[in-house]
Every structure is written in C-alpha cells, then in structure tokens.
Design an enzyme around this catalytic site. Structure first.
Site, PDB file in Angstrom:
ATOM      1  N   GLY A 288      76.782  37.031  19.793  1.00  0.00           N
ATOM      2  CA  GLY A 288      77.354  35.842  20.390  1.00  0.00           C
ATOM      3  C   GLY A 288      77.061  34.615  19.561  1.00  0.00           C
TER       4      GLY A 288
ATOM      5  N   GLY B  71      69.815  41.040  32.440  1.00  0.00           N
ATOM      6  CA  GLY B  71      69.443  39.633  32.382  1.00  0.00           C
ATOM      7  C   GLY B  71      68.623  39.124  33.541  1.00  0.00           C
TER       8      GLY B  71
ATOM      9  N   LYS C 252      77.488  24.022  29.092  1.00  0.00           N
ATOM     10  CA  LYS C 252      76.226  23.690  28.429  1.00  0.00           C
ATOM     11  C   LYS C 252      76.410  22.620  27.351  1.00  0.00           C
ATOM     12  CE  LYS C 252      74.077  28.155  29.385  1.00  0.00           C
ATOM     13  NZ  LYS C 252      73.411  29.356  28.840  1.00  0.00           N
TER      14      LYS C 252
ATOM     15  N   THR D 216      75.142  26.248  33.619  1.00  0.00           N
ATOM     16  CA  THR D 216      75.548  27.547  33.104  1.00  0.00           C
ATOM     17  C   THR D 216      76.956  27.462  32.539  1.00  0.00           C
ATOM     18  OG1 THR D 216      75.637  29.902  33.644  1.00  0.00           O
ATOM     19  CG2 THR D 216      76.406  28.372  35.353  1.00  0.00           C
TER      20      THR D 216
ATOM     21  N   GLY E  23      77.440  31.276  21.072  1.00  0.00           N
ATOM     22  CA  GLY E  23      77.303  30.123  21.950  1.00  0.00           C
ATOM     23  C   GLY E  23      75.879  29.611  22.013  1.00  0.00           C
TER      24      GLY E  23
ATOM     25  N   SER F 198      75.266  33.021  41.599  1.00  0.00           N
ATOM     26  CA  SER F 198      73.979  32.664  41.007  1.00  0.00           C
ATOM     27  C   SER F 198      72.817  32.842  41.984  1.00  0.00           C
ATOM     28  CB  SER F 198      74.003  31.216  40.522  1.00  0.00           C
ATOM     29  OG  SER F 198      72.732  30.829  40.029  1.00  0.00           O
TER      30      SER F 198
ATOM     31  N   SER G 198      69.995  31.284  41.331  1.00  0.00           N
ATOM     32  CA  SER G 198      69.128  30.130  41.076  1.00  0.00           C
ATOM     33  C   SER G 198      68.714  29.398  42.352  1.00  0.00           C
ATOM     34  CB  SER G 198      69.808  29.164  40.101  1.00  0.00           C
ATOM     35  OG  SER G 198      69.888  29.730  38.814  1.00  0.00           O
TER      36      SER G 198
ATOM     37  N   ASP H 185      67.102  28.947  27.569  1.00  0.00           N
ATOM     38  CA  ASP H 185      67.659  30.294  27.410  1.00  0.00           C
ATOM     39  C   ASP H 185      66.781  31.164  26.507  1.00  0.00           C
ATOM     40  OD1 ASP H 185      70.010  30.258  28.981  1.00  0.00           O
ATOM     41  OD2 ASP H 185      71.088  29.158  27.443  1.00  0.00           O
TER      42      ASP H 185
ATOM     43  N   TYR I 236      73.710  39.994  34.344  1.00  0.00           N
ATOM     44  CA  TYR I 236      73.025  40.643  35.458  1.00  0.00           C
ATOM     45  C   TYR I 236      73.939  40.559  36.684  1.00  0.00           C
ATOM     46  CZ  TYR I 236      72.210  36.209  37.825  1.00  0.00           C
ATOM     47  OH  TYR I 236      72.400  35.021  38.484  1.00  0.00           O
TER      48      TYR I 236
END
Length: 309
Positions: A124, A265, A64, A60, A126, A15, A17, A100, A244
């Site tokens: 998807g 992404g 979630k 993530t 989710g 990640s 982040s 998101d 990504y």
C-alpha cells in the site's frame, strides 16, 4: 461538562473505536463521550474538523490527508506518513499525529514478532502504509520494501518520505527512542534500507520477507483478492492484514494454509486506541495510573475482542 470525541471517516458505523474509548474513559472516571462522525465527502470532513467542536478525534479512511492539512500543528509521525489519524483540540489549536505505525508494530512486537534486522514488506502507498514503514525502521528493521500496484507511485511515496525524514533530521533535537530496544529517530534513518516496487516485480522481496503487512483496503469487500501472489508466502513468515471485522481475508487464509503466523487488524486497532488515549491524556493533563497493558485489556474487552498482551 461532558467532552465529546469522535471517529471521523466514511463509513464508520462498523468502527469499534467508540466502544474501546468509552470503556477506558469510564475506567479512568472521565466525563468524556466518544461517538461516530460519518462524513459523506471531503467537504463535509473539512467542515467538521474546521468547526473544532470536539476535544479530540480519530480519523480513518478516506480523510487522513484532510485531517493533516486542517491541523495547525503536525507531529513528525503525521508528517512522515503524509496523513493524520489523531487530532487533539488544545484550546482551539488543532494538533495532529499518526499512530498507525506505532500501533501496528507495537502490537506485533507484543505478540512476539521480532523486527531487529528483519526484512519487511509493506503493501500500500497511503498514510497507513507510510506510518508502518517508519515504525518498522525505528523497531530496527534492516530492509523495508513499500509495494503498490504502480511502481512509480511507490517510488514517489518513498522519495517524499525520505525527503521529509531528512528535513526533520536537520531541524529536530536529537533524542533517544522512547521505546526500549528501538532505534533513535536518527539511527533508524541510517540503519534501514528503504526500497519500493510493484507486486508483480517484487516477488523475491515478498518471498524473502520476515514480516509482511498488508495496509491496503483489500479484504473489506466480499471476494477481494490478495494484493500479491500468495504462493510466495511460506512458513516462518509473520503476516498481518490491517483489515478486521470483515471475516478472514484472502491474504490471511493463504498465509495460514502455509503455516505462517497471521494477525488481522484487531490488535493493531486496540494498540492504536491506547496510543491515542495516551496522547489525549498527555495533552489535556489527565492522570492515569493504568499501565499500557491494562489499558490495552480494557479497550480490547470494550470492543469485544478476545485479545491479551
């Protein structure tokens, strides 16, 4: 005292982040540190969140829905998605959100993609897919189709989303959109036509779509295929894959080959990070003079992404 924030999931070592958030917090002058919190199973994730030993966190895959269930207060964005990817700890009270959809659609709009009266396909079932579907509706999309491998599951997810949407419409105070050019919460419900289907049976929806967003995990592993028949894509479409950092996915490779506009992404990730930081700044009373675009550029550079908006 240094405040701690985390990315919670499994795995999370890849990640970006922490790099993004730490770059912004340094720029703002905050003594906040953002780190990794890899939780190996559902039980560990529940325990980490329940301990509340953090100021805030992003969540993530695959936790979630756990974050949503653990929170004391769920924002409408999390309720409609059926999962949360932002949790703020306000004096021991956990408040959750889902950014998101806002991050995905917001980045695509900054990149020049138009959603007004557009036909959108989201792959998807989710929480990420549901959040993107809703954000597309608020951005003015006229026709939104949720696709999954199982048509019945896709129908269940759309039905649950619309049921929650109606409930929120009945209890929420009517408010205009906070984003210029977007529809209000109520108007988006009336304007958009929500559909569902499976990949094999929705060939026309895919071929006629103006925008396609793949919010499945496909592409994270070498050799992953596209979720649908790539021969249906064509020039003039905008195609995003939320994956990504794993190289070019099969979906984006095929989309580029036919001349479609393509996005991985990375931009969505940075836009989500900006939205997350703004939530934290609002909740914890942090004054920030930076514009949204300045925050985007700082966080993109922190992650090593060559992105500008």
């Amino acid at each position: 005292m240094t405040e701690r924030l985390f990315i919670v999931g499994h795995p999370v070592a890849h990640s970006k982040s922490p790099a993004m958030h730490d770059a912004l917090y340094r720029a703002v002058g905050l003594e906040w540190e953002y780190g990794f919190a890899d939780q190996e199973d559902d039980r560990a994730a529940r325990t980490f969140i329940a301990d509340r030993s953090f100021l805030g966190c992003n969540v993530t895959m695959p936790y979630k829905r756990i974050a949503f269930a653990q929170a004391d207060v769920q924002a409408a964005s999390a309720k409609l998605a059926g999962g949360a990817n932002v949790v703020a700890n306000k004096d021991g009270l956990l408040i959750c959100y889902n950014v998101d959809g806002k991050g995905c659609i917001g980045f695509l709009e900054l990149a020049g993609v138009t959603f007004a009266d557009a036909r959108v396909v989201v792959c998807g079932t989710g929480p990420t897919s549901m959040a993107i579907m809703h954000a597309a509706a608020e951005a003015g999309a006229a026709d939104i189709t949720l696709l999954g491998r199982d048509k019945r599951k896709a129908q269940e997810r759309v039905d649950a989303y619309l049921e929650e949407y109606r409930l929120l419409l009945g209890t929420a105070v009517p408010m205009p959109s906070a984003v210029e050019g977007h529809l209000s919460f109520a108007d988006a419900y009336e304007h958009a036509n929500f559909r569902f289907g499976d990949y094999a049976g929705a060939r026309r929806a895919i071929a006629q779509a103006d925008v396609i967003v793949d919010a499945t995990p496909l592409g994270m592993q070498p050799g992953d295929s596209s979720p649908f028949d790539v021969s249906l894509m064509h020039e003039g479409q905008a195609v995003m894959d939320v994956v990504y950092g794993h190289g070019q996915t099969a979906l984006l490779a095929a989309a580029r080959k036919v001349g479609a506009r393509t996005f991985d992404g990375a931009g969505m990730l940075v836009a989500q990070a900006v939205d997350t930081a703004q939530i934290f700044f609002d909740i914890f009373g942090v004054e920030c003079s930076l514009t949204q675009r300045e925050m985007f550029d700082i966080m993109a550079r922190g992650a090593g992404f060559a992105l500008t908006v």
